[in-house]
Write an enzyme that holds these catalytic residues in place. Structure first.
Site, PDB file in Angstrom:
ATOM      1  N   CYS A  78     -44.536  47.209  55.938  1.00 57.89           N
ATOM      2  CA  CYS A  78     -45.260  46.036  56.447  1.00 57.89           C
ATOM      3  C   CYS A  78     -45.024  45.875  57.961  1.00 57.89           C
ATOM      4  O   CYS A  78     -45.580  46.639  58.740  1.00 57.89           O
ATOM      5  CB  CYS A  78     -44.904  44.778  55.669  1.00 57.89           C
ATOM      6  SG  CYS A  78     -46.124  43.453  55.888  1.00 57.89           S
TER       7      CYS A  78
ATOM      8  N   GLU B 214     -41.133  46.979  47.530  1.00 53.04           N
ATOM      9  CA  GLU B 214     -39.853  46.356  47.169  1.00 53.04           C
ATOM     10  C   GLU B 214     -40.027  44.976  46.547  1.00 53.04           C
ATOM     11  O   GLU B 214     -39.085  44.433  45.944  1.00 53.04           O
ATOM     12  CB  GLU B 214     -38.944  46.263  48.402  1.00 53.04           C
ATOM     13  CG  GLU B 214     -39.215  45.118  49.352  1.00 53.04           C
ATOM     14  CD  GLU B 214     -40.412  45.305  50.282  1.00 53.04           C
ATOM     15  OE1 GLU B 214     -40.543  44.507  51.227  1.00 53.04           O
ATOM     16  OE2 GLU B 214     -41.204  46.250  50.059  1.00 53.04           O
TER      17      GLU B 214
ATOM     18  N   HIS C  89     -45.832  46.203  50.099  1.00 52.80           N
ATOM     19  CA  HIS C  89     -44.432  45.861  49.821  1.00 52.80           C
ATOM     20  C   HIS C  89     -43.998  46.414  48.468  1.00 52.80           C
ATOM     21  O   HIS C  89     -43.926  45.653  47.480  1.00 52.80           O
ATOM     22  CB  HIS C  89     -44.247  44.346  49.823  1.00 52.80           C
ATOM     23  CG  HIS C  89     -44.164  43.730  51.173  1.00 52.80           C
ATOM     24  ND1 HIS C  89     -43.024  43.789  51.952  1.00 52.80           N
ATOM     25  CD2 HIS C  89     -45.071  43.018  51.885  1.00 52.80           C
ATOM     26  CE1 HIS C  89     -43.235  43.142  53.085  1.00 52.80           C
ATOM     27  NE2 HIS C  89     -44.469  42.668  53.079  1.00 52.80           N
TER      28      HIS C  89
END
Length: 238
Positions: A92, A183, A181
């Site tokens: 990002c 994660e 993202h």
């Protein structure tokens, strides 16, 4: 392998208490095969030398690369110093600041917020993606900014109409980056949306974004790709 996580942001305080820091999320995603070190980049902390760790990962941030925050220029310089020497992964904001450091340009997109689960078409396969790359990639996203001019040596691996530069590779720089993202767990991404309802997001938009996160996503595949990429660039010492 020593992995330095350059934390350029943090979850909102109440969500951090529930889900951990961004560094914690990456540690959970990538697993126990690495020795992790976290750096508070916003606090002025960066590795003293580019080869201090075997590889680096740059997290997301609430800041924009064009904001002029005092810590952003030193980070760009560190990225430039690491180029071609130490493997680097950007997520990002990390994806965006790497592009700027390498000669591209980032801006707030007139398309508005990208939130929820976004899908991208795989345009080309890098070796570290293996044969499981498939035709599409779906991962959580949360961004307004986008890369609008590519560095000359960037290779576009995945794209969508909303985000034409979603996954990039810089083979000579030993670097890769993702606008999304991987994660973010669906639970965290949903909690973040709920926190922003009525302020950054209108209710109908928030409902649609949260609903999309109930669909299957490819975060596990992306984690494997990142591990493959790091494994293809083993430590030169030790």
């Amino acid at each position: 392998m020593d992995l330095g996580i350059l934390e350029t942001g943090a979850p909102p305080a109440d969500l951090k208490n529930r889900f951990g820091s961004y560094g914690d999320m990456f540690r959970q995603m990538l697993g126990p095969d690495y020795r992790y070190a976290y750096y508070d980049v916003r606090g002025g902390h960066l590795p003293e030398q580019a080869d201090r760790h075997d590889a680096y990962l740059i997290t997301g941030s609430a800041s924009g690369v064009y904001d002029g925050d005092a810590w952003i220029e030193p980070l760009k310089q560190f990225i430039q110093q690491s180029s071609g020497r130490t493997p680097m992964v950007g997520i990002c904001f990390g994806h965006q600041v790497m592009a700027e450091a390498y000669g591209g340009r980032v801006a707030k997109s007139p398309k508005g917020w990208g939130v929820g689960l976004h899908s991208y078409e795989i345009k080309r396969r890098a070796d570290w993606m293996n044969s499981d790359a498939g035709l599409q990639l779906s991962i959580p996203v949360s961004h307004q900014d986008q890369i609008i001019e590519l560095p000359v040596d960037a290779k576009v691996l995945a794209a969508s109409e909303f985000t034409p530069y979603a996954v990039l590779e810089y083979p000579e720089r030993r670097a890769i980056s993702f606008q999304g993202h991987p994660e973010f767990s669906p639970e965290y991404a949903t909690a973040l949306i709920d926190l922003r309802r009525g302020t950054r997001y209108q209710q109908e938009f928030a409902d649609a974004a949260a609903s999309s996160l109930q669909k299957p996503n490819d975060a596990h595949r992306v984690a494997g790709w990142i591990r493959n990429f790091l494994g293809a660039h083993p430590p030169t010492q030790g």
